[in-house]
Design a protein around this motif. Structure first.
Motif, PDB file in Angstrom:
ATOM      1  N   SER A 280      -4.851  11.175  -5.916  1.00 47.94           N
ATOM      2  CA  SER A 280      -3.852  10.264  -6.467  1.00 47.94           C
ATOM      3  C   SER A 280      -3.233  10.839  -7.733  1.00 47.94           C
ATOM      4  O   SER A 280      -3.727  11.821  -8.309  1.00 47.94           O
ATOM      5  CB  SER A 280      -4.488   8.911  -6.798  1.00 47.94           C
ATOM      6  OG  SER A 280      -5.370   9.040  -7.900  1.00 47.94           O
TER       7      SER A 280
ATOM      8  N   SER B 231       1.003   6.410  -4.945  1.00 48.46           N
ATOM      9  CA  SER B 231       0.431   6.215  -6.280  1.00 48.46           C
ATOM     10  C   SER B 231       1.470   6.506  -7.359  1.00 48.46           C
ATOM     11  O   SER B 231       1.363   6.017  -8.482  1.00 48.46           O
ATOM     12  CB  SER B 231      -0.807   7.097  -6.478  1.00 48.46           C
ATOM     13  OG  SER B 231      -0.508   8.471  -6.347  1.00 48.46           O
TER      14      SER B 231
ATOM     15  N   LEU C  22       2.941   3.214  -7.987  1.00 46.74           N
ATOM     16  CA  LEU C  22       2.007   2.134  -8.312  1.00 46.74           C
ATOM     17  C   LEU C  22       2.270   1.483  -9.665  1.00 46.74           C
ATOM     18  O   LEU C  22       2.230   0.245  -9.757  1.00 46.74           O
ATOM     19  CB  LEU C  22       0.564   2.647  -8.241  1.00 46.74           C
ATOM     20  CG  LEU C  22      -0.520   1.585  -8.460  1.00 46.74           C
ATOM     21  CD1 LEU C  22      -0.444   0.496  -7.398  1.00 46.74           C
ATOM     22  CD2 LEU C  22      -1.916   2.218  -8.451  1.00 46.74           C
TER      23      LEU C  22
ATOM     24  N   SER D 105      -2.285  -1.506  -3.639  1.00 46.24           N
ATOM     25  CA  SER D 105      -3.207  -0.367  -3.710  1.00 46.24           C
ATOM     26  C   SER D 105      -2.422   0.903  -3.429  1.00 46.24           C
ATOM     27  O   SER D 105      -1.294   0.851  -2.924  1.00 46.24           O
ATOM     28  CB  SER D 105      -4.357  -0.523  -2.710  1.00 46.24           C
ATOM     29  OG  SER D 105      -3.857  -0.632  -1.386  1.00 46.24           O
TER      30      SER D 105
ATOM     31  N   SER E  91      -1.131  -8.254  -3.602  1.00 47.12           N
ATOM     32  CA  SER E  91      -2.180  -7.252  -3.801  1.00 47.12           C
ATOM     33  C   SER E  91      -1.568  -5.881  -3.561  1.00 47.12           C
ATOM     34  O   SER E  91      -0.791  -5.697  -2.621  1.00 47.12           O
ATOM     35  CB  SER E  91      -3.360  -7.484  -2.860  1.00 47.12           C
ATOM     36  OG  SER E  91      -2.957  -7.421  -1.513  1.00 47.12           O
TER      37      SER E  91
ATOM     38  N   ASN F 154       0.856  -1.190   0.000  1.00 49.95           N
ATOM     39  CA  ASN F 154       0.000   0.000   0.000  1.00 49.95           C
ATOM     40  C   ASN F 154       0.888   1.235   0.000  1.00 49.95           C
ATOM     41  O   ASN F 154       2.051   1.175   0.362  1.00 49.95           O
ATOM     42  CB  ASN F 154      -0.922   0.006   1.218  1.00 49.95           C
ATOM     43  CG  ASN F 154      -2.023   1.052   1.112  1.00 49.95           C
ATOM     44  OD1 ASN F 154      -2.246   1.629   0.041  1.00 49.95           O
ATOM     45  ND2 ASN F 154      -2.714   1.316   2.204  1.00 49.95           N
TER      46      ASN F 154
ATOM     47  N   ALA G 246      -3.016   4.871  -1.893  1.00 55.74           N
ATOM     48  CA  ALA G 246      -3.847   5.937  -1.341  1.00 55.74           C
ATOM     49  C   ALA G 246      -2.985   7.110  -0.864  1.00 55.74           C
ATOM     50  O   ALA G 246      -3.423   7.917  -0.064  1.00 55.74           O
ATOM     51  CB  ALA G 246      -4.681   5.397  -0.185  1.00 55.74           C
TER      52      ALA G 246
END
Length: 287
Positions: free
Chosen positions: A191, A42, A45, A67, A65, A39, A69
């Motif tokens: 983001s 961005s 990412l 993500s 996984s 996590n 934020a």
């Protein structure tokens, strides 16, 4: 004839050896298993997603996984135990303006991230000085004609507090000057993807983003003090608005997490997919 037969047999054996060697290598790497939760940033990412896809092909028993934020959520998630890796655009094991150090976390460098001031493609400006940027982002300059552009209202698009891109842009492009925070010519997004959309669709808009998101004609990366935001200019030291990207972990990484970080830091990934995504390999920077 016999010589030719032996030569062909030798080639066949070599081919089989290479084939079984490849299978063995994949099988050996495939013994790695586990789950990795990432996590945070961005800006990082696209790199994280590409690396995850490549790593999972080599290690199909590892589930990943990811993500994004905002950078601060990376080390926060690691501290709370809900993420194994916190992607962050600064070394969160040390304090930076607005954020205390996350004690007990290790900062693993994974990339060099160039950031750029970006405008909507219609504003007619190709370079801005530091003082121009300070005036624009503080709200003191409100029309593009005052900095050599068209007679049009400037719309400032800012990242929300907690963004690593915001931290780096404020420190390195604005020399710490405060952002404006409200007004009919001000927008705030969460983001890098939201920033790209806002800049491309808002006439007169200006914001900032990492280079991986800059594409097409609807958004333009502008030079700062007549220095373009390019890989070469970051490496030669003339373009200053960049940072290292980090994967924060709770203590030294182990197991599948370590293997994944090792893969991202490997020369294969650094000089391959990472460069294609407009990040800069760690080894390119002078120590």
């Amino acid at each position: 004839m016999k010589t030719k037969w032996f030569r062909n047999l030798g080639l066949a054996v070599m081919a089989l050896s290479l084939t079984f060697g490849s299978v063995s290598a994949v099988s050996a790497s495939s013994k790695l298993s586990g789950r990795i939760v990432i996590n945070g940033s961005s800006a990082l990412l696209p790199l994280t997603l590409q690396a995850s896809n490549e790593f999972k092909k080599l290690n199909p028993k590892v589930k990943i996984s990811a993500s994004a934020a905002g950078s601060v959520t990376g080390p926060q998630s690691v501290r709370k135990g809900i993420a194994d890796i916190g992607a962050c655009d600064w070394d969160a094991s040390t304090s930076v303006p607005g954020f205390a150090a996350f004690s007990g976390q290790v900062a693993n460098k994974v990339a060099v991230i160039p950031f750029a001031a970006v405008t909507n493609g219609s504003v007619g400006v190709s370079s801005l000085s530091t003082s121009d940027l300070q005036g624009i982002f503080s709200g003191k300059i409100t029309n593009w004609k005052d900095v050599g552009g068209k007679d049009a209202k400037i719309v400032v698009v800012n990242r929300a507090f907690g963004s690593g891109t915001r931290v780096n842009f404020q420190l390195k492009a604005l020399n710490g000057t405060d952002f404006m925070t409200k007004g009919d010519n001000y927008k705030e997004v969460k983001s890098s993807g939201d920033m790209k959309t806002a800049i491309e669709t808002t006439p007169g808009a200006i914001g900032y983003i990492d280079l991986v998101y800059v594409s097409g004609s609807k958004m333009k990366a502008v030079s700062i003090n007549n220095v373009a935001p390019t890989e070469a200019n970051v490496i030669n030291g003339t373009y200053k608005v960049w940072s290292y990207g980090y994967y924060m972990t709770k203590g030294q990484p182990t197991g599948a997490v370590k293997a994944f970080i090792d893969y991202v830091q490997s020369s294969k990934f650094q000089n391959g997919s990472l460069k294609k995504l407009k990040f800069i390999p760690l080894a390119a920077m002078k120590k």
